[in-house]
Scaffold this active site. Structure first.
Site, PDB file in Angstrom:
ATOM      1  N   ARG A  33      43.725  42.541  33.418  1.00 19.18           N
ATOM      2  CA  ARG A  33      44.900  43.202  34.002  1.00 19.18           C
ATOM      3  C   ARG A  33      44.488  44.273  35.020  1.00 19.18           C
ATOM      4  O   ARG A  33      45.152  44.452  36.047  1.00 19.18           O
ATOM      5  CB  ARG A  33      45.739  43.812  32.881  1.00 19.18           C
ATOM      6  CG  ARG A  33      47.068  44.439  33.315  1.00 19.18           C
ATOM      7  CD  ARG A  33      47.887  44.784  32.087  1.00 19.18           C
ATOM      8  NE  ARG A  33      49.195  45.321  32.427  1.00 19.18           N
ATOM      9  CZ  ARG A  33      49.508  46.623  32.372  1.00 19.18           C
ATOM     10  NH1 ARG A  33      48.583  47.507  32.008  1.00 19.18           N
ATOM     11  NH2 ARG A  33      50.729  47.038  32.672  1.00 19.18           N
ATOM     12  N   HIS A  47      45.933  44.603  38.798  1.00 18.99           N
ATOM     13  CA  HIS A  47      46.641  45.802  39.251  1.00 18.99           C
ATOM     14  C   HIS A  47      45.885  46.517  40.362  1.00 18.99           C
ATOM     15  O   HIS A  47      46.493  47.220  41.175  1.00 18.99           O
ATOM     16  CB  HIS A  47      46.877  46.748  38.074  1.00 18.99           C
ATOM     17  CG  HIS A  47      48.035  46.337  37.219  1.00 18.99           C
ATOM     18  ND1 HIS A  47      48.825  47.240  36.530  1.00 18.99           N
ATOM     19  CD2 HIS A  47      48.557  45.120  36.946  1.00 18.99           C
ATOM     20  CE1 HIS A  47      49.768  46.588  35.872  1.00 18.99           C
ATOM     21  NE2 HIS A  47      49.619  45.295  36.100  1.00 18.99           N
ATOM     22  N   ASP A  48      44.577  46.346  40.406  1.00 16.57           N
ATOM     23  CA  ASP A  48      43.806  46.928  41.494  1.00 16.57           C
ATOM     24  C   ASP A  48      44.033  46.158  42.785  1.00 16.57           C
ATOM     25  O   ASP A  48      44.309  46.744  43.835  1.00 16.57           O
ATOM     26  CB  ASP A  48      42.313  46.935  41.139  1.00 16.57           C
ATOM     27  CG  ASP A  48      41.459  47.475  42.274  1.00 16.57           C
ATOM     28  OD1 ASP A  48      41.789  48.568  42.785  1.00 16.57           O
ATOM     29  OD2 ASP A  48      40.476  46.827  42.653  1.00 16.57           O
ATOM     30  N   VAL A  56      47.157  46.600  45.087  1.00 20.59           N
ATOM     31  CA  VAL A  56      47.365  47.909  45.718  1.00 20.59           C
ATOM     32  C   VAL A  56      46.188  48.198  46.647  1.00 20.59           C
ATOM     33  O   VAL A  56      45.083  48.432  46.188  1.00 20.59           O
ATOM     34  CB  VAL A  56      47.485  49.027  44.672  1.00 20.59           C
ATOM     35  CG1 VAL A  56      47.793  50.364  45.351  1.00 20.59           C
ATOM     36  CG2 VAL A  56      48.561  48.693  43.648  1.00 20.59           C
ATOM     37  N   ASN A  94      51.149  51.342  35.252  1.00 22.79           N
ATOM     38  CA  ASN A  94      49.882  51.674  34.593  1.00 22.79           C
ATOM     39  C   ASN A  94      49.979  52.756  33.519  1.00 22.79           C
ATOM     40  O   ASN A  94      49.172  52.774  32.585  1.00 22.79           O
ATOM     41  CB  ASN A  94      48.863  52.131  35.640  1.00 22.79           C
ATOM     42  CG  ASN A  94      48.493  51.031  36.614  1.00 22.79           C
ATOM     43  OD1 ASN A  94      48.401  49.869  36.239  1.00 22.79           O
ATOM     44  ND2 ASN A  94      48.300  51.393  37.873  1.00 22.79           N
ATOM     45  N   PRO A 106      54.328  43.492  40.419  1.00 26.34           N
ATOM     46  CA  PRO A 106      55.555  42.948  39.815  1.00 26.34           C
ATOM     47  C   PRO A 106      55.866  43.606  38.478  1.00 26.34           C
ATOM     48  O   PRO A 106      54.968  43.879  37.687  1.00 26.34           O
ATOM     49  CB  PRO A 106      55.217  41.460  39.631  1.00 26.34           C
ATOM     50  CG  PRO A 106      54.174  41.189  40.666  1.00 26.34           C
ATOM     51  CD  PRO A 106      53.350  42.440  40.745  1.00 26.34           C
ATOM     52  N   HIS A 117      48.766  35.761  30.748  1.00 31.38           N
ATOM     53  CA  HIS A 117      49.516  36.304  29.613  1.00 31.38           C
ATOM     54  C   HIS A 117      49.334  35.461  28.354  1.00 31.38           C
ATOM     55  O   HIS A 117      50.014  35.681  27.358  1.00 31.38           O
ATOM     56  CB  HIS A 117      50.999  36.424  29.959  1.00 31.38           C
ATOM     57  CG  HIS A 117      51.299  37.578  30.858  1.00 31.38           C
ATOM     58  ND1 HIS A 117      52.562  37.869  31.321  1.00 31.38           N
ATOM     59  CD2 HIS A 117      50.498  38.532  31.384  1.00 31.38           C
ATOM     60  CE1 HIS A 117      52.524  38.943  32.089  1.00 31.38           C
ATOM     61  NE2 HIS A 117      51.277  39.359  32.147  1.00 31.38           N
ATOM     62  N   THR A 118      48.430  34.535  28.397  1.00 31.89           N
ATOM     63  CA  THR A 118      48.043  33.812  27.184  1.00 31.89           C
ATOM     64  C   THR A 118      47.264  34.713  26.232  1.00 31.89           C
ATOM     65  O   THR A 118      47.106  34.394  25.060  1.00 31.89           O
ATOM     66  CB  THR A 118      47.196  32.575  27.532  1.00 31.89           C
ATOM     67  OG1 THR A 118      46.853  31.883  26.348  1.00 31.89           O
ATOM     68  CG2 THR A 118      45.911  32.959  28.244  1.00 31.89           C
ATOM     69  N   ASP A 169      51.522  36.020  23.898  1.00 32.87           N
ATOM     70  CA  ASP A 169      51.538  34.644  23.392  1.00 32.87           C
ATOM     71  C   ASP A 169      51.400  34.747  21.879  1.00 32.87           C
ATOM     72  O   ASP A 169      50.318  34.987  21.362  1.00 32.87           O
ATOM     73  CB  ASP A 169      50.383  33.849  24.012  1.00 32.87           C
ATOM     74  CG  ASP A 169      50.140  32.506  23.321  1.00 32.87           C
ATOM     75  OD1 ASP A 169      50.967  32.104  22.476  1.00 32.87           O
ATOM     76  OD2 ASP A 169      49.106  31.879  23.610  1.00 32.87           O
ATOM     77  N   THR A 223      48.782  31.692  19.986  1.00 33.51           N
ATOM     78  CA  THR A 223      47.315  31.832  20.044  1.00 33.51           C
ATOM     79  C   THR A 223      46.985  33.093  20.850  1.00 33.51           C
ATOM     80  O   THR A 223      46.461  33.012  21.965  1.00 33.51           O
ATOM     81  CB  THR A 223      46.658  30.605  20.694  1.00 33.51           C
ATOM     82  OG1 THR A 223      47.213  30.407  22.002  1.00 33.51           O
ATOM     83  CG2 THR A 223      46.877  29.348  19.860  1.00 33.51           C
ATOM     84  N   ASP A 281      44.336  29.901  26.622  1.00 36.77           N
ATOM     85  CA  ASP A 281      44.685  28.487  26.696  1.00 36.77           C
ATOM     86  C   ASP A 281      46.052  28.333  27.342  1.00 36.77           C
ATOM     87  O   ASP A 281      46.619  29.300  27.859  1.00 36.77           O
ATOM     88  CB  ASP A 281      44.643  27.849  25.304  1.00 36.77           C
ATOM     89  CG  ASP A 281      45.566  28.529  24.308  1.00 36.77           C
ATOM     90  OD1 ASP A 281      46.560  29.169  24.739  1.00 36.77           O
ATOM     91  OD2 ASP A 281      45.314  28.443  23.082  1.00 36.77           O
TER      92      ASP A 281
END
Length: 331
Positions: free
Chosen positions: A66, A70-71, A74, A98, A167, A197-198, A249, A252, A257
């Site tokens: 993440r 996020h870096d 910007v 952040n 976002p 986001h898994t 998630d 898992t 995955d």
């Protein structure tokens, strides 16, 4: 529709070759062998320290992945996010995306200290973030890729850029896509990169609206499975519990995955920004279905999109600097 999806995937594939990224518009000349002579142990040092950190705290992998995202959104991939506030610098760590959620900075500090001991003033903090994002993916079972290197570190930060460019969980699909396009990323990149986001967690405050008042009528989001919503409400009340953590998630949560995409098909995407990939755009929905069915295609595209994201406006040549400490610019 199948032909259209194939066309999108082909366009995204073509955008990555050659591996030596020489896109002057994005400002960089990056290649995986950048440190082969100046610091040949660099990537092994990053991997070794990160592996220990993830073993001690599995959440670290998602956190560092993440941080890179996020870096890069910007001012480009320049480690501006790592700067603490000092002098004229107002840290991006205090921005809405952040604050109280960006973490893993101590691991970056440890990696940087080891690299400074091995190869003083050689490996940039921006490259550390890019390597750590790849290794975090691999350590949790995801794909690997050669990371183009040669970024330098920024001399400043942008709090407004952090607040505006990244976002948000409650953004509309079109807003999210627009923010990606402004970075030179497309629909395929959006869907594939959302697959990160898994792994990882989200806070109650990031999705509470979906549980209680999605469109201002006091009702939950109809695109959220109602049994799942009821379970979430047990630990995410109308008020309080803002920092309570939930798996992005739930099936898992520690394994990289394609289950994330399978969850979206069942209307069990935790964040609004997740579920809209399936409910608000037909082209995006077809990609969600594809990646839910083909883990190999998801892995392949995720790696390509990570390389593409990592080439957003890098500082190279004499621009920027190689920070000795990732938290502050050199004296």
């Amino acid at each position: 529709m199948a032909n259209f999806i194939s066309f999108l995937l082909l366009l995204s594939l073509l955008s990555f070759f050659p591996m030596c990224l020489c896109n002057k518009k994005l400002g960089g000349y990056l290649y995986p062998q950048f440190y082969d002579y100046s610091c040949p142990q660099a990537q092994q040092i990053v991997k070794s320290i990160l592996a220990k950190a993830v073993e001690q705290e599995p959440r670290t992998a998602a956190s560092l992945l993440r941080l890179h995202f996020h870096d890069c959104f910007v001012k480009g991939c320049d480690a501006s996010l790592l700067l603490d506030s000092s002098g004229s610098i107002i840290s991006e760590k205090g921005s809405n995306p952040n604050r109280n959620s960006a973490r893993g900075f101590e691991v970056i500090d440890e990696i940087k200290a080891a690299l400074e001991q091995e190869c003083p003033s050689t490996v940039s903090c921006a490259d550390i973030l890019a390597i750590a994002a790849r290794d975090s993916t691999v350590l949790t079972g995801g794909p690997s890729w050669e990371v183009p290197l040669g970024r330098r570190d920024s001399l400043g930060a942008s709090l407004s850029g952090s607040n505006n460019n990244i976002p948000a969980p409650n953004n509309t699909f079109q807003t999210i896509l627009t923010k990606f396009k402004l970075q030179g990323l497309d629909l395929v990149d959006l869907v594939a990169l959302s697959g990160s986001h898994t792994i990882g967690f989200s806070r109650c405050t990031s999705f509470r609206q979906r549980l209680y008042n999605q469109i201002g009528n006091g009702k939950s989001d109809l695109t959220l499975d109602q049994y799942y919503a009821a379970e979430l409400r047990t630990r995410c009340p109308r008020s309080g519990g803002d920092q309570n953590l939930f798996f992005l998630d739930y099936v898992t949560p520690k394994h990289f995955d394609n289950t994330y995409f399978k969850n979206l098909l069942e209307y069990k995407g935790l964040l609004n920004s997740d579920e809209v990939l399936f409910t608000k755009d037909q082209e995006s929905a077809e990609l969600v279905k594809l990646y839910a069915e083909r883990n190999d295609l998801f892995f392949e595209q995720f790696a390509k999109s990570m390389i593409k994201m990592g080439n957003i406006s890098p500082l190279t040549g004499s621009r920027g600097e190689i920070r000795e400490n990732c938290r502050r610019i050199n004296a």
